[in-house]
Design an enzyme around this catalytic site. Sequence first.
Site, PDB file in Angstrom:
ATOM      1  N   HIS A  94       0.779  -1.108   0.101  1.00 40.87           N
ATOM      2  CA  HIS A  94       0.181  -0.116  -0.360  1.00 40.87           C
ATOM      3  C   HIS A  94       0.858   1.311  -0.337  1.00 40.87           C
ATOM      4  O   HIS A  94       2.268   1.299   0.594  1.00 40.87           O
ATOM      5  CB  HIS A  94      -1.123   0.171   1.034  1.00 40.87           C
ATOM      6  CG  HIS A  94      -0.454  -0.102   2.517  1.00 40.87           C
ATOM      7  ND1 HIS A  94      -0.177   0.751   3.400  1.00 40.87           N
ATOM      8  CD2 HIS A  94      -0.065  -0.853   3.399  1.00 40.87           C
ATOM      9  CE1 HIS A  94       0.490   1.048   4.407  1.00 40.87           C
ATOM     10  NE2 HIS A  94       0.359  -0.317   4.888  1.00 40.87           N
ATOM     11  N   ASP A  96       0.033   4.451   1.282  1.00 38.29           N
ATOM     12  CA  ASP A  96      -0.557   5.455   2.077  1.00 38.29           C
ATOM     13  C   ASP A  96       0.032   5.124   3.263  1.00 38.29           C
ATOM     14  O   ASP A  96       0.420   4.135   3.366  1.00 38.29           O
ATOM     15  CB  ASP A  96      -1.537   6.118   2.548  1.00 38.29           C
ATOM     16  CG  ASP A  96      -3.249   4.095   2.451  1.00 38.29           C
ATOM     17  OD1 ASP A  96      -2.277   3.245   2.394  1.00 38.29           O
ATOM     18  OD2 ASP A  96      -3.217   4.843   3.829  1.00 38.29           O
ATOM     19  N   ASP A 156       5.933   1.033   6.571  1.00 41.59           N
ATOM     20  CA  ASP A 156       4.325   0.955   6.694  1.00 41.59           C
ATOM     21  C   ASP A 156       3.508   1.998   5.901  1.00 41.59           C
ATOM     22  O   ASP A 156       3.237   2.483   5.386  1.00 41.59           O
ATOM     23  CB  ASP A 156       4.133   0.600   7.942  1.00 41.59           C
ATOM     24  CG  ASP A 156       2.544   0.130   7.748  1.00 41.59           C
ATOM     25  OD1 ASP A 156       2.193  -0.322   7.102  1.00 41.59           O
ATOM     26  OD2 ASP A 156       2.304   0.677   8.933  1.00 41.59           O
ATOM     27  N   GLU A 190      -5.236   1.958   2.238  1.00 42.87           N
ATOM     28  CA  GLU A 190      -5.444   1.273   3.486  1.00 42.87           C
ATOM     29  C   GLU A 190      -5.389   1.674   4.902  1.00 42.87           C
ATOM     30  O   GLU A 190      -5.957   1.603   5.130  1.00 42.87           O
ATOM     31  CB  GLU A 190      -4.310   0.167   2.929  1.00 42.87           C
ATOM     32  CG  GLU A 190      -3.803  -1.573   3.864  1.00 42.87           C
ATOM     33  CD  GLU A 190      -3.602  -1.215   5.757  1.00 42.87           C
ATOM     34  OE1 GLU A 190      -3.905  -2.177   5.460  1.00 42.87           O
ATOM     35  OE2 GLU A 190      -3.342  -0.557   5.785  1.00 42.87           O
ATOM     36  N   GLU A 191      -5.133   2.442   4.642  1.00 42.94           N
ATOM     37  CA  GLU A 191      -5.032   2.218   6.642  1.00 42.94           C
ATOM     38  C   GLU A 191      -6.149   3.894   7.146  1.00 42.94           C
ATOM     39  O   GLU A 191      -6.663   3.544   8.143  1.00 42.94           O
ATOM     40  CB  GLU A 191      -3.121   3.625   7.015  1.00 42.94           C
ATOM     41  CG  GLU A 191      -1.899   3.070   6.945  1.00 42.94           C
ATOM     42  CD  GLU A 191      -1.315   2.270   7.768  1.00 42.94           C
ATOM     43  OE1 GLU A 191      -2.489   1.796   8.351  1.00 42.94           O
ATOM     44  OE2 GLU A 191      -0.872   1.993   7.868  1.00 42.94           O
ATOM     45  N   ASP A 213       3.512  -6.614   3.916  1.00 41.39           N
ATOM     46  CA  ASP A 213       2.921  -5.830   5.057  1.00 41.39           C
ATOM     47  C   ASP A 213       2.818  -5.636   5.974  1.00 41.39           C
ATOM     48  O   ASP A 213       2.130  -5.507   6.829  1.00 41.39           O
ATOM     49  CB  ASP A 213       1.482  -5.628   4.127  1.00 41.39           C
ATOM     50  CG  ASP A 213       0.591  -4.106   5.125  1.00 41.39           C
ATOM     51  OD1 ASP A 213       0.916  -2.965   5.873  1.00 41.39           O
ATOM     52  OD2 ASP A 213      -0.432  -3.895   5.087  1.00 41.39           O
ATOM     53  N   HIS A 395       3.264   2.176  12.697  1.00 42.24           N
ATOM     54  CA  HIS A 395       2.228   4.518  13.149  1.00 42.24           C
ATOM     55  C   HIS A 395       3.418   4.941  14.521  1.00 42.24           C
ATOM     56  O   HIS A 395       2.671   5.415  15.175  1.00 42.24           O
ATOM     57  CB  HIS A 395       1.028   3.848  13.600  1.00 42.24           C
ATOM     58  CG  HIS A 395       0.430   2.895  12.212  1.00 42.24           C
ATOM     59  ND1 HIS A 395      -1.008   2.153  12.958  1.00 42.24           N
ATOM     60  CD2 HIS A 395       0.995   2.682  11.459  1.00 42.24           C
ATOM     61  CE1 HIS A 395      -1.408   2.178  11.207  1.00 42.24           C
ATOM     62  NE2 HIS A 395       0.014   1.952  11.105  1.00 42.24           N
TER      63      HIS A 395
END
Length: 425
Positions: A94, A96, A156, A190-191, A213, A395
């Site tokens: 992904h 984003d 990520d 995705e997030e 991922d 994150h």
Amino acid sequence: MTSTASAPYTSELAAALAPDVLERLLRYVRIDTQSDRAHAQSPSTPGQLELGRLLVGELRAIGLEDAALDANGFVTATLPGNVPDAPVIGLLAHIDTTPDESGHGVEPLVHPGYDGGAIALPRRDTVLDPERMPELSAKVGHDIVTSSGDTLLGADDKAGMAEVMAAVTYLAAHSELPRPTLRVGFTPDEEIGKGALAFDIEGFGAHCAYTFDGSEAGEFTDETFTAASADVTIHGIEVHPGQATGKLVNAARLAGRILAALPEDLTPESTSEREGFIHVYAVEATAGKATVRTIVRDFDDDLLAEHVELLRRIAEEVVASEPRARLQFESEHQYPNMRTYLGRHPQVSEAALEALRREGFEPKRVPVRGGTDGSILSARGLPTPNLFTGGHEYHSVREWASVQDMASAAAVAVRLAGVWAERAG
Ligand SMILES: [Zn+2]
């Protein structure tokens, strides 16, 4: 300070892929691709299109002529196979990054030959403390990539993106290696849980796909939470407290009793591994109206339904004690355990496990206490388990990735192509 010799790669293939993976990661993380829950359009932010355009240029440069970015921010491209009748395989990552921590102005740092101590980053006094990060303490000798301390790194999932790009670049340059047709897909948002919903599975045309991922080297996931939301709303009767005698029905106090009645052993903080939970993440309450918002999780659909029913029963019992109060209960299914769907296609997981073994790993099958794009894609008809990337502490400003492990992930992608090429016909 003593310098530590760099840790070995899992294979010569991984060593060959490492410089390309690292260079790509360092390039991709500099583009701010944070998604934004407040924007309904796809992609939710223009930075994702910017990185998408860069990726299309890079894919065309290595010979994937059909590389394209669509208006919704999806990048797709095809590496034609060289064995007849092999199934078409998708490789996904992904574009984003999470909106929950800054992803603007990322300045990545490479710390070669990690010595096992704390890594102090130049900004915001951010420290990577191996005492609190058992995964980091196991990476002595690895080359570690971090942010400068005040942003995400963005591994990520730009580590996953760099690994897929490096693997496809390698395969495109080594046509002597048998491979099936590979479809590359980079997805936006995705997030914020949107990308996989809008993904054109039919147009992608793959038999199955793999997201890159995950996290720790050697890990593989074909099982995720099954997920629901459940909101309890209580309508009370608001009356001026001076004239409230016998009239006021306090919704806030009823909400408090519901919270107190929820089992202590069914929370995210008291459960682990395969145990589910009810997580209260927001409470809004006045005397007149109160809402308790929860997410409910388990690995088992029946247990998930039981947790939702338990919450409903507790709410009904508490509110029934006050006949003038009114209860509203709303629950929605959010995403399924991908196992339900992958179980019907065992060869998809088996191919990934075989690719991990060929790269020298004893595969670790890890159920994810969360969802992936693959949870939704698998339910929508594209079986999509998840492979590791070598990134950690996602994150957060402490996010880091190991160059050696990222190279291993890229090597696993190359080997996966080899495994599927053998299954032709
Ligand atoms: Zn991710």
